[in-house]
Design a protein around this motif. Sequence first.
Motif, PDB file in Angstrom:
ATOM      1  N   ARG A 184       0.848  -1.188   0.000  1.00 38.37           N
ATOM      2  CA  ARG A 184       0.000   0.000   0.000  1.00 38.37           C
ATOM      3  C   ARG A 184       0.887   1.244   0.000  1.00 38.37           C
ATOM      4  NH1 ARG A 184      -5.300  -0.117   2.938  1.00 38.37           N
ATOM      5  NH2 ARG A 184      -4.657   1.946   3.638  1.00 38.37           N
ATOM      6  N   ILE A 185       0.697   2.109  -0.994  1.00 37.73           N
ATOM      7  CA  ILE A 185       1.226   3.472  -0.928  1.00 37.73           C
ATOM      8  C   ILE A 185       0.019   4.380  -1.135  1.00 37.73           C
ATOM      9  CG2 ILE A 185       2.749   5.216  -1.906  1.00 37.73           C
ATOM     10  CD1 ILE A 185       4.690   3.107  -2.712  1.00 37.73           C
ATOM     11  N   TYR A 186      -0.688   4.651  -0.043  1.00 37.46           N
ATOM     12  CA  TYR A 186      -1.920   5.423  -0.113  1.00 37.46           C
ATOM     13  C   TYR A 186      -1.589   6.902   0.072  1.00 37.46           C
ATOM     14  CZ  TYR A 186      -5.316   1.613  -0.382  1.00 37.46           C
ATOM     15  OH  TYR A 186      -6.074   0.565  -0.820  1.00 37.46           O
ATOM     16  N   THR A 187      -1.649   7.635  -1.029  1.00 38.28           N
ATOM     17  CA  THR A 187      -1.198   9.022  -1.051  1.00 38.28           C
ATOM     18  C   THR A 187      -2.346  10.020  -0.924  1.00 38.28           C
ATOM     19  OG1 THR A 187      -1.282   9.024  -3.472  1.00 38.28           O
ATOM     20  CG2 THR A 187       0.812   8.431  -2.450  1.00 38.28           C
ATOM     21  N   ASN A 188      -3.584   9.535  -0.905  1.00 36.78           N
ATOM     22  CA  ASN A 188      -4.771  10.397  -0.764  1.00 36.78           C
ATOM     23  C   ASN A 188      -5.599   9.849   0.385  1.00 36.78           C
ATOM     24  OD1 ASN A 188      -4.673  11.589  -3.812  1.00 36.78           O
ATOM     25  ND2 ASN A 188      -4.415   9.379  -3.861  1.00 36.78           N
ATOM     26  N   LYS A 189      -5.966  10.677   1.338  1.00 36.13           N
ATOM     27  CA  LYS A 189      -6.727  10.196   2.482  1.00 36.13           C
ATOM     28  C   LYS A 189      -8.069  10.915   2.581  1.00 36.13           C
ATOM     29  CE  LYS A 189      -5.930   7.483   4.675  1.00 36.13           C
ATOM     30  NZ  LYS A 189      -6.233   6.054   4.395  1.00 36.13           N
ATOM     31  N   PRO A 190      -9.171  10.184   2.470  1.00 36.80           N
ATOM     32  CA  PRO A 190     -10.488  10.803   2.668  1.00 36.80           C
ATOM     33  C   PRO A 190     -10.677  11.161   4.135  1.00 36.80           C
ATOM     34  CG  PRO A 190     -10.721   8.431   2.475  1.00 36.80           C
ATOM     35  CD  PRO A 190      -9.268   8.741   2.220  1.00 36.80           C
ATOM     36  N   ARG A 191     -11.266  12.279   4.395  1.00 36.24           N
ATOM     37  CA  ARG A 191     -11.543  12.702   5.771  1.00 36.24           C
ATOM     38  C   ARG A 191     -13.048  12.810   5.947  1.00 36.24           C
ATOM     39  NH1 ARG A 191      -6.920  11.429   7.843  1.00 36.24           N
ATOM     40  NH2 ARG A 191      -7.980  12.105   9.735  1.00 36.24           N
ATOM     41  N   THR A 192     -13.570  12.181   6.966  1.00 37.81           N
ATOM     42  CA  THR A 192     -15.015  12.116   7.167  1.00 37.81           C
ATOM     43  C   THR A 192     -15.635  13.505   7.267  1.00 37.81           C
ATOM     44  OG1 THR A 192     -14.739  10.003   8.300  1.00 37.81           O
ATOM     45  CG2 THR A 192     -16.827  11.147   8.618  1.00 37.81           C
ATOM     46  N   THR A 193     -14.980  14.409   7.973  1.00 40.03           N
ATOM     47  CA  THR A 193     -15.504  15.767   8.124  1.00 40.03           C
ATOM     48  C   THR A 193     -14.783  16.762   7.224  1.00 40.03           C
ATOM     49  OG1 THR A 193     -13.976  16.353   9.909  1.00 40.03           O
ATOM     50  CG2 THR A 193     -16.056  15.292  10.536  1.00 40.03           C
ATOM     51  N   GLY A 194     -13.799  16.289   6.451  1.00 43.72           N
ATOM     52  CA  GLY A 194     -13.010  17.191   5.620  1.00 43.72           C
ATOM     53  C   GLY A 194     -11.829  17.791   6.340  1.00 43.72           C
ATOM     54  N   LYS A 195     -11.712  17.545   7.666  1.00 46.93           N
ATOM     55  CA  LYS A 195     -10.626  18.119   8.446  1.00 46.93           C
ATOM     56  C   LYS A 195      -9.517  17.097   8.657  1.00 46.93           C
ATOM     57  CE  LYS A 195     -13.748  21.173  11.033  1.00 46.93           C
ATOM     58  NZ  LYS A 195     -14.254  21.547  12.382  1.00 46.93           N
ATOM     59  N   GLY A 196      -8.293  17.601   8.825  1.00 52.32           N
ATOM     60  CA  GLY A 196      -7.170  16.724   9.126  1.00 52.32           C
ATOM     61  C   GLY A 196      -6.258  16.502   7.941  1.00 52.32           C
ATOM     62  N   TYR A 197      -5.232  15.696   8.156  1.00 53.77           N
ATOM     63  CA  TYR A 197      -4.222  15.400   7.140  1.00 53.77           C
ATOM     64  C   TYR A 197      -4.864  14.675   5.963  1.00 53.77           C
ATOM     65  CZ  TYR A 197      -0.128  13.101   5.063  1.00 53.77           C
ATOM     66  OH  TYR A 197       0.832  12.635   4.191  1.00 53.77           O
ATOM     67  N   LYS A 198      -4.732  15.218   4.766  1.00 53.10           N
ATOM     68  CA  LYS A 198      -5.405  14.662   3.590  1.00 53.10           C
ATOM     69  C   LYS A 198      -4.481  13.847   2.694  1.00 53.10           C
ATOM     70  CE  LYS A 198      -8.921  18.334   3.313  1.00 53.10           C
ATOM     71  NZ  LYS A 198      -8.490  19.149   4.457  1.00 53.10           N
ATOM     72  N   GLY A 199      -3.253  13.624   3.161  1.00 57.19           N
ATOM     73  CA  GLY A 199      -2.381  12.744   2.406  1.00 57.19           C
ATOM     74  C   GLY A 199      -1.228  13.465   1.734  1.00 57.19           C
ATOM     75  N   LEU A 200      -0.301  12.640   1.241  1.00 51.72           N
ATOM     76  CA  LEU A 200       0.926  13.125   0.618  1.00 51.72           C
ATOM     77  C   LEU A 200       0.653  14.063  -0.552  1.00 51.72           C
ATOM     78  CD1 LEU A 200       4.046  12.480   0.929  1.00 51.72           C
ATOM     79  CD2 LEU A 200       3.723  10.852  -0.954  1.00 51.72           C
ATOM     80  N   VAL A 201      -0.405  13.796  -1.309  1.00 52.24           N
ATOM     81  CA  VAL A 201      -0.700  14.625  -2.481  1.00 52.24           C
ATOM     82  C   VAL A 201      -1.011  16.067  -2.089  1.00 52.24           C
ATOM     83  CG1 VAL A 201      -3.193  14.168  -2.608  1.00 52.24           C
ATOM     84  CG2 VAL A 201      -1.905  14.626  -4.705  1.00 52.24           C
ATOM     85  N   HIS A 202      -1.531  16.268  -0.892  1.00 56.27           N
ATOM     86  CA  HIS A 202      -1.807  17.621  -0.401  1.00 56.27           C
ATOM     87  C   HIS A 202      -0.611  18.213   0.336  1.00 56.27           C
ATOM     88  CE1 HIS A 202      -6.141  17.980  -1.208  1.00 56.27           C
ATOM     89  NE2 HIS A 202      -6.193  16.684  -0.996  1.00 56.27           N
ATOM     90  N   GLN A 203      -0.014  17.387   1.201  1.00 56.05           N
ATOM     91  CA  GLN A 203       1.057  17.862   2.074  1.00 56.05           C
ATOM     92  C   GLN A 203       2.225  16.876   2.065  1.00 56.05           C
ATOM     93  OE1 GLN A 203      -1.947  18.600   5.428  1.00 56.05           O
ATOM     94  NE2 GLN A 203      -0.157  19.789   6.080  1.00 56.05           N
ATOM     95  N   PRO A 204       3.226  17.100   1.219  1.00 57.81           N
ATOM     96  CA  PRO A 204       4.389  16.212   1.256  1.00 57.81           C
ATOM     97  C   PRO A 204       5.080  16.222   2.617  1.00 57.81           C
ATOM     98  CG  PRO A 204       4.695  18.031  -0.306  1.00 57.81           C
ATOM     99  CD  PRO A 204       3.288  18.082   0.136  1.00 57.81           C
ATOM    100  N   ASP A 205       4.933  17.337   3.349  1.00 59.06           N
ATOM    101  CA  ASP A 205       5.354  17.407   4.747  1.00 59.06           C
ATOM    102  C   ASP A 205       4.082  17.533   5.584  1.00 59.06           C
ATOM    103  OD1 ASP A 205       6.201  17.980   7.289  1.00 59.06           O
ATOM    104  OD2 ASP A 205       7.383  19.756   6.745  1.00 59.06           O
ATOM    105  N   PRO A 206       3.710  16.475   6.312  1.00 60.77           N
ATOM    106  CA  PRO A 206       2.435  16.499   7.044  1.00 60.77           C
ATOM    107  C   PRO A 206       2.307  17.648   8.032  1.00 60.77           C
ATOM    108  CG  PRO A 206       3.318  14.273   6.984  1.00 60.77           C
ATOM    109  CD  PRO A 206       4.392  15.179   6.434  1.00 60.77           C
TER     110      PRO A 206
END
Length: 343
Positions: free
Chosen positions: A85-107
């Motif tokens: 698994r290299i999951y680079t996009n993370k769905p957020r239930t409320t839209g808040k929080g870390y959204k994955g490498l594609v958004h923030q290469p540095d979390p």
Amino acid sequence: MNMVFDQKLAIPMEVKEMYPLTAKMSELVARRNVEIANIFTGADDRIALIIGPCSADNEDSVMDYILRLVDVQEKVKDKILIIPRIYTNKPRTTGKGYKGLVHQPDPTGEPDAFKGIIACRELHMRAIAEAGFTCADEMLYPQNYKYLDDLLGYVAVGARSVENQEHRLVSSGISVPVGMKNPTSGDLSVMMNSIVAAQSQHDFIYRGWSVKSTGNPMAHAIMRGFTDEYGAAYPNYHYENLIRVMEHYAEHPELVNPAVVIDCNHSNSRKNPFEQPRIVKEVLNYCRYNKDLKTLIKGFMVESYMEDGNQPVDGGCYGKSITDACLGWEKSERLIYEIADLL
């Protein structure tokens, strides 16, 4: 529109020209694509094990993890095909929080979509070049798929995306296996409709083009558990659940290559990663009891990282998930060998 258009991104063709595959890497991708496809078409009776971090939050620790899988894969190669698994996009239930490498290469840093796209491509390329693995990623944003379409070995469509028309149509134009998760409601008819759509031909608009898809014969089901109207989690990997999925497939004779992957975390484990080994072993017992289920079950998803559990985004522990809790390396390695023994 109530938004600021602050950065024009390079198109996928331009990014691929900046970060091209070598001939050797392209050959490995083609070979792995055949291997993975053979499992989902039934030409290969090995189990696919889609295993790795909940989110690819740190390039060094993700690669450390993947490189550890190389020796393990060699030892179990006759029974298990590992797809990291290299999951680079993370769905957020409320839209808040870390959204994955594609958004923030540095979390812990500022969002940067262009650097994120490059980071995703580089990480998948490193897995191919250094470990010999093509990997799995979640297609959270169908428009972004073209940035990675020459690299991925497996694609998952999440429980919140599976009812979306664009996800279904783009899946119909993908040439590797695409797993369609049951929605969070647990409605199996929704999941089956998504598989029908993904296996069918379509005319639609994609990235500013009018396109025709040929259908994806390897689109299949992923069982990930569900939540009720009060938000309580329930599993759907049990014997009776899987028999019902088999019946759903029988109601759709137009579908080819019936297949199910069991997601051992999320609602199936109530997000307790330490339940994942038990779930795998339970399902393998069902397969020994029922040969039809053995044919239907093609693999498992396991969330696993270097360290057990999870931590805040700024937690600072190397190799520990900053999203859902994961099974640590020692337990994960032991599980892989136990699966091979049971097979």
